[in-house]
Design a protein around this motif. Sequence first.
Motif, PDB file in Angstrom:
ATOM      1  N   ALA A 476      -0.869   2.253   1.519  1.00  0.00           N
ATOM      2  CA  ALA A 476      -1.663   1.806   0.371  1.00  0.00           C
ATOM      3  C   ALA A 476      -0.877   1.910  -0.929  1.00  0.00           C
ATOM      4  CB  ALA A 476      -2.950   2.625   0.275  1.00  0.00           C
ATOM      5  N   ASP A 480       0.088  -1.141  -3.455  1.00  0.00           N
ATOM      6  CA  ASP A 480      -0.268  -1.104  -4.874  1.00  0.00           C
ATOM      7  C   ASP A 480       0.972  -1.301  -5.747  1.00  0.00           C
ATOM      8  OD1 ASP A 480      -2.918  -0.715  -4.284  1.00  0.00           O
ATOM      9  OD2 ASP A 480      -2.885   1.461  -4.613  1.00  0.00           O
ATOM     10  N   ASP A 511      -0.435 -10.086  -2.047  1.00  0.00           N
ATOM     11  CA  ASP A 511      -1.848 -10.204  -1.660  1.00  0.00           C
ATOM     12  C   ASP A 511      -2.036  -9.885  -0.179  1.00  0.00           C
ATOM     13  OD1 ASP A 511      -2.440 -10.977  -4.246  1.00  0.00           O
ATOM     14  OD2 ASP A 511      -2.551 -13.121  -3.788  1.00  0.00           O
ATOM     15  N   ARG A 514      -1.547  -6.085   0.556  1.00  0.00           N
ATOM     16  CA  ARG A 514      -2.715  -5.282   0.167  1.00  0.00           C
ATOM     17  C   ARG A 514      -3.866  -5.506   1.138  1.00  0.00           C
ATOM     18  NH1 ARG A 514      -4.327  -5.023  -5.997  1.00  0.00           N
ATOM     19  NH2 ARG A 514      -3.155  -3.057  -5.906  1.00  0.00           N
ATOM     20  N   ALA A 515      -4.078  -6.755   1.555  1.00  0.00           N
ATOM     21  CA  ALA A 515      -5.171  -7.039   2.484  1.00  0.00           C
ATOM     22  C   ALA A 515      -4.939  -6.361   3.835  1.00  0.00           C
ATOM     23  CB  ALA A 515      -5.309  -8.552   2.669  1.00  0.00           C
ATOM     24  N   GLU A 516      -3.704  -6.404   4.326  1.00  0.00           N
ATOM     25  CA  GLU A 516      -3.401  -5.806   5.629  1.00  0.00           C
ATOM     26  C   GLU A 516      -3.534  -4.279   5.584  1.00  0.00           C
ATOM     27  OE1 GLU A 516      -2.423  -7.300   8.725  1.00  0.00           O
ATOM     28  OE2 GLU A 516      -3.407  -8.939   7.647  1.00  0.00           O
ATOM     29  N   THR A 517      -3.049  -3.653   4.541  1.00  0.00           N
ATOM     30  CA  THR A 517      -3.172  -2.193   4.458  1.00  0.00           C
ATOM     31  C   THR A 517      -4.618  -1.787   4.263  1.00  0.00           C
ATOM     32  OG1 THR A 517      -2.672  -2.280   2.089  1.00  0.00           O
ATOM     33  CG2 THR A 517      -0.841  -1.867   3.581  1.00  0.00           C
ATOM     34  N   SER A 518      -5.390  -2.580   3.520  1.00  0.00           N
ATOM     35  CA  SER A 518      -6.818  -2.277   3.344  1.00  0.00           C
ATOM     36  C   SER A 518      -7.571  -2.373   4.663  1.00  0.00           C
ATOM     37  CB  SER A 518      -7.440  -3.232   2.322  1.00  0.00           C
ATOM     38  OG  SER A 518      -6.873  -3.049   1.046  1.00  0.00           O
ATOM     39  N   ALA A 519      -7.064  -3.248   5.558  1.00  0.00           N
ATOM     40  CA  ALA A 519      -7.702  -3.407   6.865  1.00  0.00           C
ATOM     41  C   ALA A 519      -7.246  -2.352   7.867  1.00  0.00           C
ATOM     42  CB  ALA A 519      -7.406  -4.802   7.415  1.00  0.00           C
TER      43      ALA A 519
END
Length: 592
Positions: A476, A480, A511, A514-519
Amino acid sequence: MTRLWNDPADFADEMIAGFVAANARSVRRVPGGVVRSTAVPEGEVAVVIGGGSGHYPAFGGLVGPGLAHGAAMGNLFASPSTQQIVSVARAAHAGGGILFSYGNYAGDVLNFDEAQRRLRAEGIACETVVVTDDIASAPPERAGERRGIAGDLTVFRAAAGAAAAGAPLAEVARVARHANDRTRSFGVAFTGCTLPGAPAPLFTVPEGRMAVGLGIHGEPGIDETGIPSADGLAELLVERVLAERPDDAGIEGRVVPVLNGLGSLKYEELFVVYRRIAELLDDAGVTIVDPHVGEYCTSFDMAGASLTLFWLDDELADLWETPVDTPAYRRGSVDPARTISDAATATTAAPTSDDIRTAAAPAAAPADAASRDAARTVLAAIAVTAATIDRHVDELGRLDSVAGDGDHGIGMQRGATAAIAAARTAVADGAGAGSVLERAGDAWSDRAGGTSGALWGIILRTLGARIGDTGSPTAASVADAVAAAADAVSASGGAQPGDKTMVDALQPFADTLRAETSAGADAAAAWRTAASTATTAAADTAELQARRGRARTHGDHSLGTPDPGAHSLALIVTAVADVLQDAARESERTPS
C-alpha cells in the motif's frame, strides 16, 4: 556530418573546456556552464541564459559585458539540469537578483522553473522571461506556446542592456517581455543535422526539397516545398515574418533584421539572400537598423537559415546601443573591466557536476535495519533500470527522432548511469530506501538534463520522500508513493492523459497499482499487473496527437509512433517487476 569527437558522451564537456580555454578573457567555467570572467558592478541584475549545447554561439558565446552574465549549458540538445542552472545563477549573482531567459522548450521550462523556486527559497530574487519568437510553431492566438529560436539574441540583448543601465529586476524583466513581444522569426532547412557519433542525421529532406518552419534541435519542419532561388527564399522569409508585424509597430517601423545561418550555409550564400531581404524590407517601408547576417543560433551541421525581425521603439533602440563584448558577439566599444582573478579564470578543468553532487551529497540519514534491507532492493531496481535503458537506447532515440530531437535514449542512459552510481554510494553509506531513491533522483536529473531528466528526478525524489528511511515498504505504501509521483509529474509539466507524454503510461500504472493493492494483491503481483497496463497504455500513444512537449509543434508527424517517454517508462516498470518478484521470493526463504 559532425566529424571530430573523442567519446560522444564527453563531447559537450570537452567542448566547454575548449571554449573556456580559448576565451578566458571573457568567461570562466563553473559547474553547469560559464559566467563572466570580468567583475560585475555590485547590485547589477544578472541575466542568466541557457539551453542545450550544439547551438553555438548560443549560449556560452553570448556571455560578457553588455550581454549575459552567465549561461547554463546542457548536454547536446538537452536542457541544462536544475542543479546546473542553480550553480551558474549563484556564481553570476551580483546582489541585484537573477533574470532567467531561454527558449520555450519543455525541458528548459521544467528545469529553469525548479531552479528559480530553489533560489527564491534561498532569498535570491528571480524572474523569468521565456523567448517565443518562432511564428511557425503555434498560431498568434497561442503565441505563448511558441518556441524560441534565433530571436533569443534580441531578447537577451535588450534585457542585458537594461541591467547594464542599472535597472532593477522588475524593470529588466519588463524590458525582456517587451522585446520578446516585438521579435518574430521563421526558418527553413535543406538537410538535417548529425550529432557526434550518430550514424545518420536526425531527419532528412528529400533531394531538391526544403523543410519549412523547423526548430533548432533537428526537429522536422511543419511543411515541405521545393528549394527556391536565393531571391525566392528571401521572399518567403520576409512574407511570413512581416505578416506577423506586432500590432503596435505601425505600418512602417524600425527593425533589426537577423539572417541566421544554422550551421552549414556559407556566409556568401547568406549575403546573397540578405541582398533581396533588404530590398523587400525597403519596399515595405521598413527602416533597417544594424542588420545582422551570420551565425547566431546554430544546429550543428544543419543546412538552413532563419530570419528574425526585431521591431524597435525608442526605448528598445536606446538599449540596442549598449556596447557588447562577448566571445562570439561584439558591438560598440566596452570599457575595460577588471578580471576577477587569474585563479578564478583558470578553470578549464573546473569542478564538474559530478564533483558538485559528490561534495553536496548529505550524510546518510538515520535508517533502521528494515529500510537498509529495502535499500538493497531499490539498488537492484535502479540497476535493472540502467541495464534496460542500455539495451534500448538506440530504439528510444529512433522513436524520439520522429517528432523530436532524437536524444531521449542518450539522455535516459546518462541519467540512469548516474543514478545507479549514486545509489551504490548511498547503500554503501548505510542509507535507507528513501534516501537511496532521493540521491538517485538528484543524480539522474543533474546528469540527464532535459525533460526526461527533470521528470525522472521528480519521480525518484517523490518516491523517496514518501517511502522514507524507516521500516519496510508495504504494498500500500509503495502504491501511494507511485500515485504521489504521478501527481507530481503532472503538476510539474502540466501534462494530462491524452497529451502523448510519459503521463499516458505513468497514470494508468499508478491507478492499476493502487487498485491491485487495495484488492489485496502483494507488491510484486500488483506491480506486474500495473506494468502490463502501462505497456498497453504506452503502445496506445501511437494513435494520439501530441499536445505537450517538443512533438506538439509537429502536428501529425508522431501519429503511428508511441511516445518515447511513455515507452521507456513501460520498459522500466516491466523490468523492475522481476526485481520485486525476486525480492519477494528471497523474503519467503529468509526466516523472520
